[in-house]
Design a protein around this motif. Structure first.
Motif, PDB file in Angstrom:
ATOM      1  N   ASP A 142      21.486  41.064  44.685  1.00  0.00           N
ATOM      2  CA  ASP A 142      22.672  41.922  44.679  1.00  0.00           C
ATOM      3  C   ASP A 142      22.333  43.313  44.154  1.00  0.00           C
ATOM      4  OD1 ASP A 142      25.594  42.442  44.771  1.00  0.00           O
ATOM      5  OD2 ASP A 142      25.363  42.569  42.600  1.00  0.00           O
ATOM      6  N   ARG A 171      22.941  46.799  46.170  1.00  0.00           N
ATOM      7  CA  ARG A 171      23.754  47.898  45.643  1.00  0.00           C
ATOM      8  C   ARG A 171      22.936  49.183  45.508  1.00  0.00           C
ATOM      9  NH1 ARG A 171      28.173  46.309  41.153  1.00  0.00           N
ATOM     10  NH2 ARG A 171      29.528  45.089  42.496  1.00  0.00           N
ATOM     11  N   ALA A 199      28.611  47.883  49.581  1.00  0.00           N
ATOM     12  CA  ALA A 199      29.466  48.574  48.623  1.00  0.00           C
ATOM     13  C   ALA A 199      29.926  49.937  49.101  1.00  0.00           C
ATOM     14  CB  ALA A 199      28.715  48.720  47.292  1.00  0.00           C
ATOM     15  N   PHE A 203      30.825  50.703  43.331  1.00  0.00           N
ATOM     16  CA  PHE A 203      31.049  49.601  42.404  1.00  0.00           C
ATOM     17  C   PHE A 203      32.527  49.521  42.015  1.00  0.00           C
ATOM     18  CE2 PHE A 203      26.824  51.504  41.319  1.00  0.00           C
ATOM     19  CZ  PHE A 203      26.072  50.588  42.046  1.00  0.00           C
ATOM     20  N   ARG A 215      36.775  44.496  40.873  1.00  0.00           N
ATOM     21  CA  ARG A 215      37.128  43.334  41.659  1.00  0.00           C
ATOM     22  C   ARG A 215      37.508  42.183  40.749  1.00  0.00           C
ATOM     23  NH1 ARG A 215      32.348  44.735  44.768  1.00  0.00           N
ATOM     24  NH2 ARG A 215      32.931  45.564  46.810  1.00  0.00           N
ATOM     25  N   THR A 216      38.238  41.221  41.326  1.00  0.00           N
ATOM     26  CA  THR A 216      38.541  39.995  40.603  1.00  0.00           C
ATOM     27  C   THR A 216      37.294  39.115  40.564  1.00  0.00           C
ATOM     28  OG1 THR A 216      39.236  38.803  42.584  1.00  0.00           O
ATOM     29  CG2 THR A 216      40.930  40.113  41.420  1.00  0.00           C
ATOM     30  N   GLU A 237      36.709  37.678  44.081  1.00  0.00           N
ATOM     31  CA  GLU A 237      36.166  38.639  45.034  1.00  0.00           C
ATOM     32  C   GLU A 237      34.692  38.925  44.765  1.00  0.00           C
ATOM     33  OE1 GLU A 237      40.201  41.301  45.916  1.00  0.00           O
ATOM     34  OE2 GLU A 237      38.853  41.831  44.265  1.00  0.00           O
ATOM     35  N   ASP A 238      34.357  39.092  43.493  1.00  0.00           N
ATOM     36  CA  ASP A 238      32.973  39.442  43.173  1.00  0.00           C
ATOM     37  C   ASP A 238      32.041  38.258  43.408  1.00  0.00           C
ATOM     38  OD1 ASP A 238      31.542  41.795  42.395  1.00  0.00           O
ATOM     39  OD2 ASP A 238      30.970  40.752  40.557  1.00  0.00           O
ATOM     40  N   ARG A 266      31.479  38.145  47.122  1.00  0.00           N
ATOM     41  CA  ARG A 266      30.589  39.253  47.509  1.00  0.00           C
ATOM     42  C   ARG A 266      29.136  38.924  47.186  1.00  0.00           C
ATOM     43  NH1 ARG A 266      27.877  42.952  44.983  1.00  0.00           N
ATOM     44  NH2 ARG A 266      28.698  42.259  42.969  1.00  0.00           N
ATOM     45  N   LEU A 267      28.886  38.369  45.990  1.00  0.00           N
ATOM     46  CA  LEU A 267      27.525  38.044  45.590  1.00  0.00           C
ATOM     47  C   LEU A 267      26.903  37.022  46.530  1.00  0.00           C
ATOM     48  CD1 LEU A 267      27.845  37.851  41.703  1.00  0.00           C
ATOM     49  CD2 LEU A 267      26.248  39.287  42.956  1.00  0.00           C
ATOM     50  N   TRP A 273      34.040  37.373  54.287  1.00  0.00           N
ATOM     51  CA  TRP A 273      33.381  38.577  53.733  1.00  0.00           C
ATOM     52  C   TRP A 273      32.299  39.078  54.678  1.00  0.00           C
ATOM     53  CZ3 TRP A 273      34.639  41.055  49.104  1.00  0.00           C
ATOM     54  CH2 TRP A 273      33.805  42.127  48.769  1.00  0.00           C
ATOM     55  N   PRO A 292      35.501  43.405  52.070  1.00  0.00           N
ATOM     56  CA  PRO A 292      36.733  43.177  51.302  1.00  0.00           C
ATOM     57  C   PRO A 292      37.967  43.026  52.181  1.00  0.00           C
ATOM     58  CG  PRO A 292      35.442  44.962  50.349  1.00  0.00           C
ATOM     59  CD  PRO A 292      34.798  44.626  51.642  1.00  0.00           C
TER      60      PRO A 292
END
Length: 422
Positions: free
Chosen positions: A247, A251, A269, A277, A280-281, A284-285, A288-289, A328, A333
């Motif tokens: 990750d 990023r 991102a 960056f 996020r909740t 969500e994060d 994403r990861l 995703w 998002p």
């Protein structure tokens, strides 16, 4: 390479040190048929997650039975005296250190036994195979499969071999940096003793400087982290560390892409806002990861383990995690938001979509909120706030909708791939 190595060995080892690794086992193998079977196992994906530790490399290997055996290859670690001689030799030669940093193993370094009495690569008989299977072959097909698969690891990262000899990458690089600094200091003092002095006026004189070179291009894809050995400390999860490292690489690439105005795929991102960056909740994060760290992998044993961990941490079913990861990957998002909530789009593009589908002689879809659906066919389009159409499919007559394919600004382009799979 012998016959078991797959011709010239290019299938499993492209570097000279990777081929030397395979030669070390093949040179003492008592049964070439077992080597050939091990090669087939490695090619067929029978070797599980490989663990590297000082003195050994191991992995579960699935054979003809439903449960895997534990295969292992042992290699004697260096003594402290051997490490001292080896590291002093590397530090004294900056080219060797530069090659190691570039994940390349210099032949002169790996085979310098005559110089300092240390040989990094295993020779005939140095690799000792072990396996929990009842086959007493030397090696059995499971250990042979591990050897072939390990050659691929060595190709990508020769530090795997150094770890088997007893020391990890970080420890080695720190030690080599200190030794190299000492050698450099001695060399600089000797050079200063013979160099003429420079007047201060000349040293401080203002001179025109050439312009800085343009920045390097952003890589096409972020790099992948190395496979980490299993940690003795249960509080350390190597899979989680690899996930975070992947990750961080993604990023970092997104930041460079933003700075150089290079387009990046949806879901990275830099497509969201000025900052790569955003807040996020936890849900969500986590999604994403997982989606970013394994962009192309299927539902393997390792991804199932990650999905279960995310499900436990977020108090969601594993199926919700898998569905959210697919959303995703479909649209970042916005794709995740469309999976979990509907909205009522204003008049305009949404209303014109049905006419566009009819003009293209495609099925008529029933509108509801931001969805266009044909439940009997099991196809659906969801209209996003970004103006794109997100294709979904389900078993006909059910409401188990899954994101399928990529979002498209054209509803015809989004729907057509779904009809092709019917």
């Amino acid at each position: 390479m012998g016959a078991a190595g797959g011709g010239d060995g290019q299938e499993f080892a492209e570097t000279w040190w990777g081929r030397a690794w395979l030669d070390a086992l093949e040179s003492t193998a008592l049964d070439t048929a077992r080597l050939a079977r091990g090669r087939d196992y490695a090619s067929g994906g029978h070797v599980g997650r490989i663990t590297v530790a000082p003195g050994r490399i191991s992995a579960p290997v699935t054979g003809s039975r439903p449960y895997p055996y534990r295969a292992e290859l042992r290699l004697r670690p260096f003594t402290d005296e051997a490490w001292e001689a080896f590291l002093d030799g590397v530090a004294a030669r900056p080219a060797h250190l530069a090659s190691l940093l570039g994940r390349t193993l210099p032949r002169a370094l790996a085979e310098r036994q005559d110089e300092v009495g240390v040989r990094l690569l295993p020779g005939p008989g140095d690799l000792v195979p072990r396996c929990s299977c009842p086959d007493r072959g030397h090696p059995c097909k499971h250990a042979a499969a591990l050897c072939f698969q390990a050659a691929r690891l060595l190709d990508a990262d020769p530090f795997v071999l150094l770890l088997m000899r007893g020391r990890g990458e970080r420890e080695l690089l720190d030690d080599l940096s200190r030794r190299n600094a000492t050698h450099s200091a001695h060399s600089e003092r000797a050079a200063r003793a013979t160099l003429p002095g420079v007047p201060a006026r000349a040293a401080l004189q203002v001179r025109d400087r050439p312009p800085l070179p343009p920045p390097l291009p952003v890589p096409a894809h972020p790099g992948r982290p190395l496979v980490l050995p299993t940690a003795d400390d249960p509080a350390i999860d190597p899979a989680a560390i690899e996930l975070l490292a992947a990750d961080a690489a993604a990023r970092a690439r997104a930041c460079l892409a933003d700075a150089q105005a290079v387009p990046v795929p949806p879901g990275e991102a830099s497509t969201e806002a000025a900052s790569p960056f955003p807040a996020r909740t936890l849900w969500e994060d986590a999604i994403r990861l997982v989606a970013g760290a394994h962009p192309t992998s299927g539902l393997t044993a390792s991804t199932r383990e990650i999905y279960r961990g995310v499900a436990e941490a977020t108090d969601r079913p594993v199926s919700d995690v898998a569905r959210a990861v697919a959303a995703w990957r479909q649209g970042g998002p916005e794709g995740l938001r469309l999976l979990e909530a509907t909205w009522d789009p204003p008049a305009g593009d949404f209303d014109r979509a049905r006419s566009a589908l009819s003009a293209a002689d495609l099925p008529s879809l029933r509108p509801r909120h931001n969805h266009l659906t044909d439940a009997d066919r099991g196809i659906q389009l969801r209209f996003g706030r970004d103006g794109r159409w997100y294709p979904y499919e389900s078993d006909p007559g059910t409401e188990d909708w899954w994101p399928t394919g990529r979002a498209d600004a054209d509803p015809v382009g989004a729907l057509t791939p779904l009809l092709a799979t019917e």
